[in-house]
Design an enzyme around this catalytic site. Structure first.
Site, PDB file in Angstrom:
ATOM      1  N   GLY A 112     -11.089 -28.560 -15.119  1.00 56.36           N
ATOM      2  CA  GLY A 112     -11.799 -28.022 -16.243  1.00 56.36           C
ATOM      3  C   GLY A 112     -11.014 -26.625 -16.461  1.00 56.36           C
ATOM      4  CB  VAL A 113     -11.001 -24.391 -19.121  1.00 53.20           C
ATOM      5  CG1 VAL A 113     -10.289 -25.268 -20.160  1.00 53.20           C
ATOM      6  CG2 VAL A 113     -12.380 -24.204 -19.448  1.00 53.20           C
ATOM      7  CG  MET A 114      -9.892 -19.690 -16.993  1.00 54.74           C
ATOM      8  SD  MET A 114      -8.685 -20.346 -17.970  1.00 54.74           S
ATOM      9  CE  MET A 114      -7.299 -20.232 -16.859  1.00 54.74           C
ATOM     10  CB  VAL A 165     -15.663 -24.916 -16.406  1.00 57.11           C
ATOM     11  CG1 VAL A 165     -15.087 -25.384 -15.088  1.00 57.11           C
ATOM     12  CG2 VAL A 165     -16.287 -25.840 -17.308  1.00 57.11           C
ATOM     13  N   GLY A 166     -17.106 -23.184 -13.849  1.00 56.66           N
ATOM     14  CA  GLY A 166     -17.849 -23.386 -12.769  1.00 56.66           C
ATOM     15  C   GLY A 166     -17.554 -24.369 -11.678  1.00 56.66           C
ATOM     16  CD  GLU A 220      -8.667 -21.935  -8.038  1.00 62.12           C
ATOM     17  OE1 GLU A 220      -8.163 -22.296  -9.131  1.00 62.12           O
ATOM     18  OE2 GLU A 220      -9.575 -21.076  -7.893  1.00 62.12           O
TER      19      GLU A 220
END
Length: 580
Positions: free
Chosen positions: A260-262, A264-265, A287
């Site tokens: 998902g995008v940054m 988003v959790g 990450e």
């Protein structure tokens, strides 16, 4: 005896027969009273001067070997009689050359070695220590004056043996203590040392700051109680990860990748899953921020700078983005290789019945190899060549579950601002929207692969067929033409088709597209709407958990669980130790 044998007729008396038939090099039958014409005299007195032995008493012999009895060159210890080879000084100090000297330090060391004098130079010429216990001299007294060749600024030179007395070990490294002010005698001695060393030494931090620091040190004014000496933190080298595991215990493991995008959790959900599920049944891979920011270069900072100042259509910008995306993808590729080594590829959904285990990852190789390059390609920051090179490194494994978390762009931007990362200042709402579009385009391409084959996808990319023709030839797709048209418009195929139009006749392009869609088809996608679960991480995990268990196409893989846990612990330990 037969012809060619060793009979009485073959060798005549006194060697006459041998001398006629064959002139032997060594005539063992010759004597002083016989005149033979086949051999050379073996008397030592008749030898030429150059064939006589160099030393020793001449002895008559029948064999002459052209080997001298003494060495032709001097022994090593006679050629290098410098006392430096016998007893080196301890501890070694760096060699400091005069600014007027030319050439490298290595050349100066070689020239110093040729000196025949037995005295030591003011500085050691070789940075090694004596292996003998007696080669280490005692520590100098506390008031021992420093050598004249000491650097003017201790922070700019190496730490010698005499400087180790003022160092102490701390969690941040070695700190050199210095008293504030100090006695007049100590300050006077320090001033004298610095004057004797040649005055001020300007540091590369700037002339103004260097003058101020040197004046304070010259007057003996202490600024702080300790000066940090940068020392690399000693970390464990996990060589055990590549060895054959001692314990082998295959378990059914779901490989879940959160995408998902940054903002988003994803990281929050990874930590929550490790707390919700039993500890012995879950492991995670965070990450790889430490590798991105601290290994060789900071690609995270570089990509943030390119988002701010990069120009569309600039070859240099494209090359830098390509380099950053390659580094982003490397940790995911190495993790995938390690997990593939622990896996039983023939065992899918079977094996041990002791319960299901989970391995949760923060992002998949899909992000740096496909999604982000697709977004950069749309905005012109990435060239066609670099895009397809990144597309070629994409790999997937049967059983990889990619969960795409969706969230509104406004809420994602608010979370990005709230977490306060240093290099997230260039993230804007439009950037988040474009990234969400790239995820949706890849997802639509994967859905098309559930209806049509990989060969048909490649034919759509090189424009040798179209959606109506594919649906006309398949009874199963007769009523899916509108659905496939909508998916095709929202997928990444229109962009790939436009890029490949000039080179679609090349076999490399055909094979590249075939390999990419083959790897993409191995994945299993699920979509979870995070907007419905604000501040409810357990509810979001319940939704993902339900979709995975209710989908018959998603199956666990048989993986050696102890080896996977060891890999995860090594990665998590490095992230927790090195991240600031």
């Amino acid at each position: 005896m037969a012809e060619g044998g060793f009979g009485a007729d073959s060798v005549g008396r006194g060697g006459e027969k041998a001398s006629v038939t064959r002139g032997g090099r060594w005539d063992l039958g010759s004597s002083d009273d016989e005149s033979s014409t086949s051999t050379t005299s073996t008397d030592m007195d008749d030898l030429p001067e150059e064939r006589k032995p160099l030393t020793g008493k001449s002895v008559k012999t029948s064999y002459i070997y052209d080997v001298p009895t003494v060495p032709t060159s001097k022994p090593w210890h006679l050629m290098h009689d410098n006392s430096l080879y016998a007893t080196p000084r301890f501890p070694p100090r760096p060699l400091i050359r005069h600014p007027s000297e030319k050439g490298s330090i290595f050349a100066s060391r070689l020239s110093a070695t040729d000196d025949d004098s037995g005295d030591y130079a003011p500085m050691d010429r070789f940075a090694f220590q004596s292996p003998r216990v007696c080669g280490r001299p005692p520590l100098p007294p506390p008031n021992h004056p420093p050598p004249a060749t000491r650097p003017a600024d201790a922070s700019m030179g190496d730490v010698g043996w005499a400087d180790l007395q003022g160092l102490k070990r701390t969690p941040k490294g070695f700190l050199k203590t210095s008293t504030k002010g100090g006695s007049l005698k100590a300050r006077g001695r320090d001033v004298g040392d610095r004057l004797r060393d040649g005055g001020f030494a300007f540091s590369p931090r700037g002339v103004k700051s260097a003058i101020g620091q040197n004046i304070k040190s010259w007057l003996g004014i202490g600024e702080s109680s300790a000066t940090a000496v940068p020392v690399t933190t000693q970390l464990m080298v996990p060589v055990h990860l590549i060895r054959t595991p001692v314990t082998v215990d295959y378990r059914n493991v779901y490989l879940l990748y959160l995408e998902g995008v940054m903002g988003v959790g994803k990281s929050t959900l990874v930590n929550a899953v490790c707390g919700i599920l039993p500890q012995e049944r879950v492991t995670s891979f965070p990450e790889p921020m430490v590798y991105w920011t601290r290994a060789f270069t900071d690609c995270y900072k570089e990509i943030s700078h390119l988002m701010k100042s990069g120009k569309a259509g600039d070859p240099l910008t494209s090359a830098k983005i390509y380099s950053c995306q390659n580094k982003f993808s490397l940790p995911f590729r190495t993790n995938a290789t390690a997990i593939l080594r622990m896996m039983q590829p023939w065992n899918v959904g079977g094996g041990s019945g002791r319960g299901t285990h989970w391995c949760v990852f923060d992002r998949h190789l899909l992000s740096p190899a496909v999604v982000f390059p697709l977004m950069h390609l749309k905005h012109g920051r990435l060239s066609f060549d670099h895009f397809f090179q990144l597309l070629s490194i994409f790999r997937a494994t049967e059983g990889d579950v990619v969960a795409i978390l969706t969230l509104s762009s406004a809420e994602s931007l608010r979370r990005v601002r709230a977490r306060g990362r240093k290099n997230d200042g260039t993230v804007e709402q439009n950037y988040i929207r474009e990234l969400a579009w790239a995820y949706h385009a890849v997802y639509c391409s994967w859905i098309m692969l559930q209806y049509i084959t990989v060969e048909q996808m490649v034919q759509l990319c090189v424009q040798t067929t179209n959606i109506p023709e594919i649906c006309f030839r398949s009874v199963r797709l007769a009523h899916k033409e509108e659905t496939l048209k909508n998916l095709h418009e929202q997928s990444m195929l229109p962009m790939i088709t436009g890029v490949l139009d000039p080179v679609r006749h090349h076999p490399v392009v055909i094979e590249l597209c075939f390999c990419f869609f083959t790897e993409l088809r191995k994945l299993q996608f699920i979509v979870a709407d995070a907007d419905k679960f604000h501040d409810d991480v357990c509810g979001l995990w319940t939704e993902i958990y339900r979709q995975i268990l209710s989908n018959p196409a998603i199956k666990p893989r048989a993986i050696n669980w102890p080896a996977l846990e060891s890999q995860s612990k090594a990665v998590n330990h490095l992230e927790e130790t090195c991240r600031v």
